[in-house]
Design an enzyme around this catalytic site. Sequence first.
Site, PDB file in Angstrom:
ATOM      1  N   CYS A  21       1.273  -1.067  -0.191  1.00 22.90           N
ATOM      2  CA  CYS A  21       0.234   0.135  -0.135  1.00 22.90           C
ATOM      3  C   CYS A  21       1.176   1.244  -0.436  1.00 22.90           C
ATOM      4  CB  CYS A  21      -0.501  -0.158   0.930  1.00 22.90           C
ATOM      5  SG  CYS A  21      -1.960  -1.218   1.290  1.00 22.90           S
ATOM      6  N   HIS A  81      -1.967   7.722   4.470  1.00 20.92           N
ATOM      7  CA  HIS A  81      -0.643   6.792   4.445  1.00 20.92           C
ATOM      8  C   HIS A  81       1.149   7.357   3.827  1.00 20.92           C
ATOM      9  CE1 HIS A  81      -0.119   1.634   4.156  1.00 20.92           C
ATOM     10  NE2 HIS A  81       1.170   2.404   5.717  1.00 20.92           N
TER      11      HIS A  81
END
Lengths: 491, 491, 491
Positions: free
Chosen positions: C85, C141
């Site tokens: 990710c 993130h």
Amino acid sequence: MRFNRKISTLISVVIVAMSTGVSSCALATEKAAGEQPNILFILADDLGYNDVGFNGSKDISTPNLDALAKQGVTFDAAYVAHPFCGPSRAAIMTGRYPHKIGAQFNLPEDNSNVGVSADETFIAQTMKNAGYFTGAMGKWHLGEAPQYHPNKHGFDEFYGFLGGGHNYFPEEFEKAYNKRVAQGLTNINMYLTPLEHNGKEVRETEYITDGLSREAVTFVDKATAKQQPFFLYLAYNAPHVPLQAKEDDLAQFRHIKDKKRRTYAAMVYAVDRGVGRIVSQLKANGQYENTLIVFMSDNGGKLGQGANNYPLKEGKGSVQEGGFRTPMLMHWPKHIKAGNRFAHPVLALDLYPTFAAIGGASLPEGKILDGKNIWPSLMANVAPHENEFIYVLRHRDGYSDAAARRNQYKAVKNHNQNWKLFNVAQDISEENDISAKHPAILRDMVSSMESWSWNNQQPKWFHRSDEGARWRLKAMPRFDKTFQVDDHGTK
Amino acid sequence: MRFNRKISTLISVVIVAMSTGVSSCALATEKAAGEQPNILFILADDLGYNDVGFNGSKDISTPNLDALAKQGVTFDAAYVAHPFCGPSRAAIMTGRYPHKIGAQFNLPEDNSNVGVSADETFIAQTMKNAGYFTGAMGKWHLGEAPQYHPNKHGFDEFYGFLGGGHNYFPEEFEKAYNKRVAQGLTNINMYLTPLEHNGKEVRETEYITDGLSREAVTFVDKATAKQQPFFLYLAYNAPHVPLQAKEDDLAQFRHIKDKKRRTYAAMVYAVDRGVGRIVSQLKANGQYENTLIVFMSDNGGKLGQGANNYPLKEGKGSVQEGGFRTPMLMHWPKHIKAGNRFAHPVLALDLYPTFAAIGGASLPEGKILDGKNIWPSLMANVAPHENEFIYVLRHRDGYSDAAARRNQYKAVKNHNQNWKLFNVAQDISEENDISAKHPAILRDMVSSMESWSWNNQQPKWFHRSDEGARWRLKAMPRFDKTFQVDDHGTK
Amino acid sequence: MRFNRKISTLISVVIVAMSTGVSSCALATEKAAGEQPNILFILADDLGYNDVGFNGSKDISTPNLDALAKQGVTFDAAYVAHPFCGPSRAAIMTGRYPHKIGAQFNLPEDNSNVGVSADETFIAQTMKNAGYFTGAMGKWHLGEAPQYHPNKHGFDEFYGFLGGGHNYFPEEFEKAYNKRVAQGLTNINMYLTPLEHNGKEVRETEYITDGLSREAVTFVDKATAKQQPFFLYLAYNAPHVPLQAKEDDLAQFRHIKDKKRRTYAAMVYAVDRGVGRIVSQLKANGQYENTLIVFMSDNGGKLGQGANNYPLKEGKGSVQEGGFRTPMLMHWPKHIKAGNRFAHPVLALDLYPTFAAIGGASLPEGKILDGKNIWPSLMANVAPHENEFIYVLRHRDGYSDAAARRNQYKAVKNHNQNWKLFNVAQDISEENDISAKHPAILRDMVSSMESWSWNNQQPKWFHRSDEGARWRLKAMPRFDKTFQVDDHGTK
């Protein structure tokens, strides 16, 4: 004054340039008149100390270089900043010890995307900023990716190849290259790729050394036509391997039995022929009097590949004199008296500030230079680096070879043995270790080099991947071991 | 608000300064009138927590410091950012934890070419930009090469020495230095080199502490003559080793049997005498009322070298309280009420933003500060760092000592043992480990410190070469081990 | 031309942007009229190749996505830049391979102070500079500290959470978070923290996927009201773990026996419902025709957590196709013809330059992009990356998984085994190793990838501290081992 003496030796010859530029007393009048001289810097590749006539070669003839030497000044103790091609060239172009900019290894083969960044302004950019028409011909070896191209570093013109060497015969390398392309391969050995002119592929047809000489002549003509002073960096790959010479040139050296030496000699001879051609053209163009010509090698001759570094110890790759002391001459009818030999040490690192001073160029703000303008010392025939340090440092597999010269003394740590001390002024072949006689001087020199080492940068690349892996596994640079002197004495 | 509370504790006290500057409510009126106070910051070297009268010393008398303390405020819990000189000073000058700028080790000895770069604007430069006349007297220890000189960091005046300490008697160090120069040595121990004034060698003739006090008085006079507010950083090297005191001062401490302690006491006494002289001069110049005086030490007293950190545990170099909690006072007749003790933790890291606020200085754009302006909290007698973290981290050979304080709690990992938890508000000597009682709090504190550690920089230098080699060999910082809590619980 | 072909393959698709901007021939007319289209980029999280209707899923229905696919173009071979990710998102936002910017690992958990710096201008900033109203909804993130916030990276609006994932049910995470706060803890798991809007805590009350869809609709309305073109990055955390779905959605998938798969399917269904809502709103606002919608996943589906990557080998984290080839569609009524499938490889790295070109945005001077504007190739239905390399590289514990695709060939080194060669155009499941048949091609591809690797940066962070410690202990990246081909042949 004591304090100043101390500081100057400590920081060696670091010059932090301010935006005010470098001034050269000796040349003030000329510059005032706006008459910037041309600068022709010729760099041979892996040429041995004893492989030119003007340094005493018995078997190699270099009539054109010898003529320049005779009319100019020859340097007995010219040192490059590293005994390998890539780091030595990075130093010449940037004026920095390669260890200070992470360039202490040759670039990885082939087609790597790393190189010497423009954060360190190259000498070409500095000269260009001062109004020079700038050119580089030959071997680059400072980065193959677009951002590291000579044209991105201040060179108006580039003709040559980007890798660390090249096959000399177009008919050979063209065939080999085409064969690989036909196989669908793309990552082809840089010794085989086509030459280029300002980023565009060209089809070279001559023996490479002759081709480069031809392009240098063309460049000189262009500069003359432009009525611009020029800065030309002519970087022959000769006599670097592969040992390949023309039949005509080989024919000149039938007296040499050893095949490698014979080929090597013929390659040097081709370089010398090129120098002759360019000198002729300078004369024809009326530029001869006003051109400073500098000739030297990027490092010592490679043992076992035809070179002769006599009377120096060892060769390319070594921190003994044979590794990084090279033949050198300067020629400039207007300013340099004929026939002198200059015995004091000078550095390839001095070229950047010296060229800038001679050309009246301002240095970029904050630019650090590890050498100095030697012109005033040269004119006065005094040592430009008295009481200052000259360093050489080569990293090996888990340890480093290191040496420091100050005045007549040279401290040497080679092949992982203990530090030794030589009087290289008297003992050029480094045969008599006098460390037992002068332990305090040895310790003082080694500890100075240790201080110098503290702001060295980690290498930004390695020649081979496994070299980098071992560097990390062995926690290099391990300067704790490098700068350990056996007898921990009275300091 | 919950979310804000969370973020504020997480990022501890990081302040990213914008170009708008720091404003101090309490002082708004004064600044509006353009009346910037003088700031005199006096830093002792390795002075123990219990080695000044105002902190309860029984055997060392410091009448001048005690008088300032009595008329000002004394801090019970003043913390420096590192238990060693170099990193602690780097933090004071830059406002950053030394680990965030690669300065977590003392500089290498001697004459190294590394140092704290001007990329982190020093407090002196910030004050100078705001119109202050700035001076540094004494020990620098932030870089010996020209680019790291105090004059390059915003100090108009520098008088002192660049290394990490110095011999106190000119007749001694001058002789030793001259002897080495005569031997042809250049890399001479920095404790022996001549003092300097703005880069020029001077011949100091007084006991160093007295010489520095004299120069401070001169500086104060200069500032008065200029009618400029001043920022003076008076960095005595006393009572750092070598333990050397004047006979007259020693005579004051005949009651102390231990020779080291006696010498140490006499050295502190000389510092106190200097403080008295400067205070007198401030009064004479009419500057006394308008000068903020701050006094503290760069780290805890060194055990075995005469210092006394009672009731704190351990000393210089330790992450227990004795290593980084130091005596501290502030004195400013105009603003600080006499006789207070301030029990809440404050940081040496707070000095930069506090001085800037008091002096009405704008911070450089993008400047990060790890402390905060404590002035409003000080005036209101509230904790400036409630719910925020105070960190200390010392790297050793293959592991690290670490501690984090938040409010009354302090988590400590020392000597490679397990993490412990103390209530330092009640248990100043760190005797009762309460980690078993509050495992969730311990884990929370340790994991916060681990988060803090992620953007620590690799050290830019080490005190010794072998230290650097071992750092790499042992893959330091090994934070995986440092921030491991035995009981992996419920988080 | 041979030389250009060589260089272009070597440097892969590196584009160094000049200040002149990227031009898109196909769109010249529109831009001239000043009509910048909206761009809606929807990123799913860990969505498998076979988990949307338009890629053939038998058990998951995605009617709204399928409708877009039917009216737009579907990509058979869309590759993200990393099979995890964090690095994949860093690549999309910056246009750089994560290894080139030190972002090749997920960020450390939790509340770390590291992140992707603004030195690499994010696509949002570039679009904002071109006049776009920019928004990010969902999972960030890329850094939790203030300097890494979406609002610091060019996003006018941010609604969501900063960590790498989140609990989906507000009633659950709110309770858990409050419990920890009551315990006096501050370093609380990011999956539990309250959501935020532009840095301010908000109290989300809907199932997260629905909440994000709602905010996307609000954003679209705002943009319409402003009469500004918008760039919306809608980063659903679904169907990333924790597997949590609404009862209503689960009820749609009673036919799925496996509980994980059923929950996963319901989570995807909620995403699809959100897409439907936004599309409706675009139509209602009259923006449907003028909005480019791009949908893809950040990496392959996670095996064992409900995903299905058939017919691709392996899943999230792998350098086989299942790790980094994801479902992808583009929809833009004005320009894209309905119903096409695009078989040529395209990259998530292409999004930055493609969006910039479509939006008429200038790129920051000196900005390097590792992808290219694929619009002209898409319109012409030709391969945008013919003869160019696509790389994927995942570092593991002491070794690396690596793969390089060029045209039909893919060289793969997985699980520390020897390099293999696949024809992925014919053998999408990577079952037939043809390295023995084409050893020269394999060597050429591997050596190209080795050249590419040289300017990779050391990781700026690791997911866990012990990962970083082992990285250093094992002298990673050990590319010498990674790029070793068994048979050292004829190169």
